[in-house]
Design a protein around this motif. Structure first.
Motif, PDB file in Angstrom:
ATOM      1  N   VAL A  51       0.851  -1.194   0.000  1.00 50.11           N
ATOM      2  CA  VAL A  51       0.000   0.000   0.000  1.00 50.11           C
ATOM      3  C   VAL A  51       0.888   1.245   0.000  1.00 50.11           C
ATOM      4  O   VAL A  51       2.095   1.156   0.206  1.00 50.11           O
ATOM      5  N   ASP A  52       0.279   2.382  -0.212  1.00 48.43           N
ATOM      6  CA  ASP A  52       0.972   3.675  -0.179  1.00 48.43           C
ATOM      7  C   ASP A  52       2.178   3.699  -1.119  1.00 48.43           C
ATOM      8  O   ASP A  52       3.232   4.256  -0.779  1.00 48.43           O
ATOM      9  N   ILE A 141      11.438   4.717  -4.978  1.00 43.76           N
ATOM     10  CA  ILE A 141      10.165   4.033  -4.747  1.00 43.76           C
ATOM     11  C   ILE A 141       9.994   3.889  -3.240  1.00 43.76           C
ATOM     12  O   ILE A 141      10.902   3.423  -2.552  1.00 43.76           O
ATOM     13  N   VAL A 142       8.839   4.290  -2.732  1.00 41.31           N
ATOM     14  CA  VAL A 142       8.522   4.129  -1.318  1.00 41.31           C
ATOM     15  C   VAL A 142       7.181   3.398  -1.243  1.00 41.31           C
ATOM     16  O   VAL A 142       6.245   3.724  -1.978  1.00 41.31           O
ATOM     17  N   LEU A 143       7.105   2.419  -0.349  1.00 39.25           N
ATOM     18  CA  LEU A 143       5.868   1.646  -0.206  1.00 39.25           C
ATOM     19  C   LEU A 143       5.784   1.107   1.212  1.00 39.25           C
ATOM     20  O   LEU A 143       6.768   1.124   1.958  1.00 39.25           O
ATOM     21  N   THR A 144       4.620   0.627   1.562  1.00 43.17           N
ATOM     22  CA  THR A 144       4.435  -0.080   2.822  1.00 43.17           C
ATOM     23  C   THR A 144       3.971  -1.485   2.502  1.00 43.17           C
ATOM     24  O   THR A 144       3.022  -1.675   1.746  1.00 43.17           O
ATOM     25  N   LYS A 145       4.672  -2.465   3.046  1.00 36.46           N
ATOM     26  CA  LYS A 145       4.234  -3.861   2.969  1.00 36.46           C
ATOM     27  C   LYS A 145       3.534  -4.130   4.285  1.00 36.46           C
ATOM     28  O   LYS A 145       4.120  -3.996   5.364  1.00 36.46           O
ATOM     29  N   THR A 146       2.249  -4.488   4.214  1.00 37.18           N
ATOM     30  CA  THR A 146       1.459  -4.630   5.434  1.00 37.18           C
ATOM     31  C   THR A 146       1.669  -5.975   6.114  1.00 37.18           C
ATOM     32  O   THR A 146       2.073  -6.951   5.483  1.00 37.18           O
ATOM     33  N   LYS A 147       1.386  -5.975   7.381  1.00 39.68           N
ATOM     34  CA  LYS A 147       1.240  -7.231   8.112  1.00 39.68           C
ATOM     35  C   LYS A 147      -0.045  -7.881   7.602  1.00 39.68           C
ATOM     36  O   LYS A 147      -0.811  -7.256   6.851  1.00 39.68           O
TER      37      LYS A 147
END
Length: 151
Positions: A51-52, A141-147
């Motif tokens: 996400v993000d 590149i910036v991202l969030t890998k969720t739990k």
């Protein structure tokens, strides 16, 4: 069989078809989406997601997208004339690749994913930054890998 005897079966079938697309809980992780009626078809069941996603300074010939079907991988398409380099990975001109993450000694490495299946499922949300170059241009590149977003 007469129509009046078949009507309840037809009515129930029609309702299930109509309600089959009604989402009651949405999620970026397909395995966490809840809907009324029959479950969605397609084989996507990931419970973590990317996400993000933000891509800075990439030219139009580079396409970077999240594929959250099975835990979240990055899909990279390099339609440029130069080789794209991302944290040690090289994507040659007019080539596509799916990238996953591997945790080693507290840091994350990029590796080629085989298909849309990710092996990386963090226990807490993890912000990830990837840097690269295309010719003399720097890409970030910036991202969030969720739990996992559900049980």
């Amino acid at each position: 069989m007469r129509f009046h005897k078949m009507f309840p079966i037809i009515a129930i079938s029609a309702c299930l078809l109509i309600l089959g697309g009604c989402i009651i809980k949405d999620s970026p992780a397909p395995g966490c989406v809840e809907s009324i009626g029959f479950p969605a078809m397609g084989g996507c069941s990931g419970k973590t997601a990317i996400v993000d996603l933000e891509v800075e300074s990439a030219p139009d010939c580079v396409v970077i997208e999240a594929n959250n079907c099975n835990r979240g991988v990055l899909e990279i398409r390099n339609n440029c004339e130069d080789t794209l380099q991302l944290d040690g990975m090289e994507i040659s001109p007019v080539n596509s690749i799916s990238l996953d993450f591997r945790e080693a000694d507290g840091s994350l490495d990029l590796l080629e994913a085989h298909g849309n299946f990710s092996q990386f499922a963090p226990v807490e949300d993890r912000e990830i930054e990837i840097t690269g170059t295309l010719g003399s241009q720097t890409i970030r590149i910036v991202l969030t890998k969720t739990k996992p977003l559900c049980e």
